[in-house]
Scaffold this motif. Structure first.
Motif, short mmCIF file in Angstrom:
data_model
loop_
_atom_site.label_atom_id
_atom_site.label_comp_id
_atom_site.label_asym_id
_atom_site.label_seq_id
_atom_site.Cartn_x
_atom_site.Cartn_y
_atom_site.Cartn_z
N LEU A 115 7.97 -8.63 4.41
CA LEU A 115 6.70 -9.16 3.91
C LEU A 115 5.55 -8.17 4.09
CD1 LEU A 115 6.82 -12.89 5.06
CD2 LEU A 115 7.31 -11.96 2.80
N ALA A 116 5.66 -7.31 5.08
CA ALA A 116 4.61 -6.32 5.34
C ALA A 116 4.84 -5.03 4.57
CB ALA A 116 4.54 -6.03 6.84
N SER A 117 5.90 -4.97 3.77
CA SER A 117 6.25 -3.74 3.06
C SER A 117 5.66 -3.72 1.66
CB SER A 117 7.78 -3.62 2.96
OG SER A 117 8.28 -4.54 1.99
N ASN A 118 5.89 -2.63 0.95
CA ASN A 118 5.44 -2.51 -0.44
C ASN A 118 6.26 -3.40 -1.38
OD1 ASN A 118 3.49 -0.59 0.23
ND2 ASN A 118 4.92 1.11 -0.03
N GLU A 119 7.34 -3.98 -0.88
CA GLU A 119 8.17 -4.86 -1.68
C GLU A 119 7.88 -6.34 -1.40
OE1 GLU A 119 12.10 -3.57 -0.63
OE2 GLU A 119 12.13 -2.08 -2.25
N ARG A 120 6.68 -6.61 -0.90
CA ARG A 120 6.30 -7.98 -0.55
C ARG A 120 6.53 -8.96 -1.69
NH1 ARG A 120 0.09 -9.03 -0.06
NH2 ARG A 120 0.26 -7.23 1.34
N SER A 121 6.10 -8.63 -2.89
CA SER A 121 6.20 -9.56 -4.01
C SER A 121 7.65 -9.92 -4.31
CB SER A 121 5.55 -8.96 -5.26
OG SER A 121 4.16 -8.85 -5.09
#
Length: 292
Positions: A154-160
């Motif tokens: 969730l904290a990464s660039n892949e959150r969405s």
């Protein structure tokens, strides 16, 4: 330093502010742990997020199901519900900053000792806090590992992407979660949605009423659901590890296990907001100003 823990705020910022004043909370010296669901259904979700964020490192947040829903709405994955009263928040000029901050929060926190408690020889045990509790199918190590797994995504660039795959009642048994997506879904469900479980520890999602005083669940109108019990009646972990949680407003702070601390007392529904001072287990309450 005093440690305080507070139940679901759900946009009831005035009540939170009044509780902090009541205990003379000092961000320089005290810690405040929040049991998730900072937002939704109450009148002041925007002010709540801004206040908690402004407390900096003195505020220790865990995410709840409504917080995750907000992140999904902001990402365009889910539609805003009128009953959540999120329009003002979503239109705020600092919405992106607030969402980045919210997404960086964990789903599980270890409650640190207070310096008001005796030294390292004290028999006071470390506690943990999560929004819904700990799955009976997990031990503490697994819970910590899976909470970290979710947090990192969730904290990464892949959150969405991860927000888009988190929904689904079918992810209710840890033994059947084989892929990363299945483990992610189950972890979200266990840490933010769980109340009742079946006897094998798998999660049940339809019931939210509290058991009666005799833990008799026949009052739940469960014609097609049998043999479900509160998660804390099955968990082995909480026999050794105190656990703080929110999410289950109908419990109104009452539970049958002596090692758990349910803090959601339905402030948003017109009841009261509850705060617990950890070192002496003293409770503080603030009556709700409004009702959702």
């Amino acid at each position: 330093m005093a440690i305080y823990l507070v139940g679901d705020i759900q946009g009831c910022c005035k009540e939170l502010t009044a509780l902090l004043a009541q205990v003379k909370f000092s961000p320089e010296h005290d810690k405040l742990y929040l049991a998730g669901d900072l937002v939704a259904r109450g009148p002041d979700s925007l002010d709540t997020l801004r206040l908690v964020k402004s407390l900096g490192k003195s505020a220790k947040v865990v995410l709840g199901n409504h917080d995750l829903h907000l992140l999904a709405v902001h990402a365009g994955i889910r539609k805003e519900k009128a009953s959540d009263h999120l329009s003002k928040l979503l239109a705020a000029p600092d919405i992106d900053e607030l969402m980045d901050w919210l997404a960086s929060q964990p789903l599980l926190q270890k409650v640190a000792h207070s310096n008001l408690v005796a030294d390292s020889k004290s028999k006071v045990k470390h506690a943990y806090i999560s929004h819904a509790g700990i799955s009976p199918q997990w031990d503490l190590l697994t819970a910590k590992k899976q909470a970290k797994f979710v947090h990192q995504r969730l904290a990464s660039n892949e959150r969405s992407y991860w927000l888009s795959v988190m929904y689904g009642d079918e992810a209710n048994s840890w033994s059947e979660a084989k892929t990363d997506i299945e483990k992610f879904k189950f972890s979200i469900n266990a840490l933010t949605r769980m109340r009742y479980c079946f006897q094998d520890g798998s999660l049940e999602f339809t019931q939210n009423k509290a058991p009666d005083k005799n833990d008799n669940l026949n009052t739940l109108n469960q014609d097609s659901i049998e043999n479900i019990v509160p998660w804390f009646e099955l968990s082995e972990t909480i026999n050794q590890t105190p656990w703080v949680f929110g999410h289950w407003a109908s419990l109104m702070g009452n539970a049958s296990h002596p090692n758990i601390y349910p803090l959601d007392t339905g402030c948003v529904w017109g009841n009261h907001l509850t705060m617990l001072r950890w070192h002496d287990k003293k409770y503080f309450t603030q009556i709700a100003e409004n009702k959702a």
